[in-house]
Write a protein that holds these residues in place. Structure first.
Motif, mmCIF file in Angstrom:
data_model
loop_
_atom_site.group_PDB
_atom_site.id
_atom_site.type_symbol
_atom_site.label_atom_id
_atom_site.label_comp_id
_atom_site.label_asym_id
_atom_site.label_seq_id
_atom_site.Cartn_x
_atom_site.Cartn_y
_atom_site.Cartn_z
ATOM 1 N N ASN A 168 -8.036 2.191 0.890
ATOM 2 C CA ASN A 168 -8.834 1.122 0.316
ATOM 3 C C ASN A 168 -8.955 1.277 -1.183
ATOM 4 O O ASN A 168 -9.320 2.345 -1.663
ATOM 5 N N GLY A 169 -8.652 0.199 -1.914
ATOM 6 C CA GLY A 169 -8.849 0.253 -3.362
ATOM 7 C C GLY A 169 -7.737 0.948 -4.128
ATOM 8 O O GLY A 169 -7.834 1.133 -5.344
ATOM 9 N N GLY A 177 -4.886 -0.195 -4.853
ATOM 10 C CA GLY A 177 -4.198 -1.133 -5.735
ATOM 11 C C GLY A 177 -3.096 -1.919 -5.045
ATOM 12 O O GLY A 177 -2.287 -2.574 -5.699
ATOM 13 N N LYS A 178 -3.095 -1.907 -3.723
ATOM 14 C CA LYS A 178 -2.022 -2.581 -2.984
ATOM 15 C C LYS A 178 -2.068 -4.088 -3.206
ATOM 16 O O LYS A 178 -1.060 -4.721 -3.518
ATOM 17 N N THR A 179 -3.261 -4.666 -3.034
ATOM 18 C CA THR A 179 -3.388 -6.107 -3.217
ATOM 19 C C THR A 179 -3.103 -6.500 -4.664
ATOM 20 O O THR A 179 -2.430 -7.502 -4.929
ATOM 21 N N THR A 180 -3.577 -5.678 -5.592
ATOM 22 C CA THR A 180 -3.323 -5.957 -7.013
ATOM 23 C C THR A 180 -1.815 -5.967 -7.285
ATOM 24 O O THR A 180 -1.326 -6.790 -8.067
#
Ligand code: ATP
Length: 237
Positions: A39-40, A42-45
Motif C-alpha cells: 500500500n502506498g 506508488g503503483k497507482t501513481t
C-alpha cells in the motif's frame, strides 16, 4: 525486442512530495508485466503517470515508439493505452452495454466497435446476459469483468490493470487472472498492478517490485516468486 512501453528514470508526485523516484520499467509487446508492492508504494501513481493524468517531473515515458511524457491524457488513450482503474469505476447507472460503448468513445469505426462488442460478449457471456441492466447491479467480480471489457473496447495495444483482484472472492480472482492469461494469448500486452503478488507473479512473464516509490527488484516472474525477500515481504512466508 523494442519495448512497447518504457519508463526511464521517471519522477512524479503530488505537491511537494515525490511519490516516484527514478522509476524505470519496460513492457515488451506480448508480455504480461506485474508491478507489485505494498500500500502506498506508488503503483497507482505509476499508472497515472503513464496515462498522463499525473505529470512527470523528470524522466520519460515512451509508448509504441513515441515520447508521451508531456502528451495530454486523451491523446495518450488514442495511441492505444487503456486502463482499468482501481475500484473498477464502472458507470453504475449506465447499462452494461452503455458502459462498453463508453469504452469505445474515441473510435469512429462503427463496424470495428460492433466486432469488438461481440468479442467482449464471447469472452464474458455474463455481460451479454446482463447487457440491459445497470452496471451497478452487477456483482463485484462481474463489475471487474465489465471494467476490463470496457478498457478493451478502446482496442488498446497495452492494457493496464490496477488491482483487478481487489475485494473479490478467491475463486473470482482466479477467473479474472484466467481472463488476463487468455487475453495475453491473443497477443495483448498487459501491465498488471497488484497487491496480490502471488497471483500476479503466477500469470506474469516479468515483474517489478516497487518500494516507497523506487524499483527495488526486477526479474522474471518465476524468479521473483521464489526469491526469499519477495516471499517474506509479499507472499506472507
Ligand atoms: P495503493 O495500493 O494503496 O493504491 P499504491 O502503491 O498504488 O498504493 P499510490 O497510490 O501510488 O500507491 O501512492 C504513492 C504515494 O503517493 C503515497 O505516499 C500516497 O500517500 C501518495 N499519494 C497518492 N495519491 C495522492 C494524491 N492525490 N495527493 C497526495 N498524495 C498522494
Amino acid at each position: 525486442m523494442a519495448a512497447l512501453l518504457s519508463l526511464d528514470l521517471l519522477r512524479a508526485g503530488y505537491g511537494p512530495i515525490d511519490a516516484l523516484h527514478d522509476v524505470s520499467i519496460q513492457v515488451s509487446e506480448g508480455e504480461i508485466v506485474a508491478l507489485i508492492g505494498a500500500n502506498g508504494a506508488g503503483k497507482t501513481t505509476t499508472l497515472m503517470s503513464i496515462s498522463g493524468v499525473v505529470k512527470a517531473r523528470s524522466g520519460t515515458v515512451s509508448f509504441d515508439g513515441r515520447d508521451i511524457t508531456r502528451m495530454p491524457a486523451h491523446e495518450i488513450v488514442k495511441l492505444g493505452l487503456a486502463q482499468s482503474p482501481e475500484g473498477r469505476k464502472i458507470f453504475p447507472r449506465l447499462t452494461v452495454l452503455e458502459n462498453l460503448q463508453m469504452g469505445a468513445f474515441t473510435r469512429s469505426d462503427r463496424d470495428g466497435v460492433a466486432t469488438d462488442l461481440e468479442k467482449a460478449f464471447v469472452m464474458f457471456p455474463i455481460l451479454r446476459e446482463r447487457k440491459n441492466q445497470p452496471g451497478g447491479l452487477l456483482s463485484g467480480g462481474q463489475q471487474q469483468m465489465l471494467a476490463i471489457a470496457r478498457a478493451l473496447m478502446a482496442r488498446p495495444k497495452l492494457l493496464m490493470l490496477d488491482e483487478p483482484s481487489l475485494g473479490l472472492a478467491p475463486q473470482i480472482v482466479v477467473q479474472i487472472f484466467d481472463v488476463v492469461k487468455e487475453l495475453n494469448k491473443t497477443g495483448m500486452s498487459v501491465l498488471l498492478v497488484e497487491q496480490n503478488a502471488r497471483m500476479a507473479l503466477k500469470v506474469a512473464h516479468r515483474g517489478y517490485v516497487l518500494e516507497t516509490g523506487r524499483v527495488t527488484m526486477a526479474d522474471e516472474a518465476q524468479k521473483l516468486l521464489h526469491d526469499p525477500r519477495v516471499r517474506a515481504a509479499y507472499l506472507g512466508e
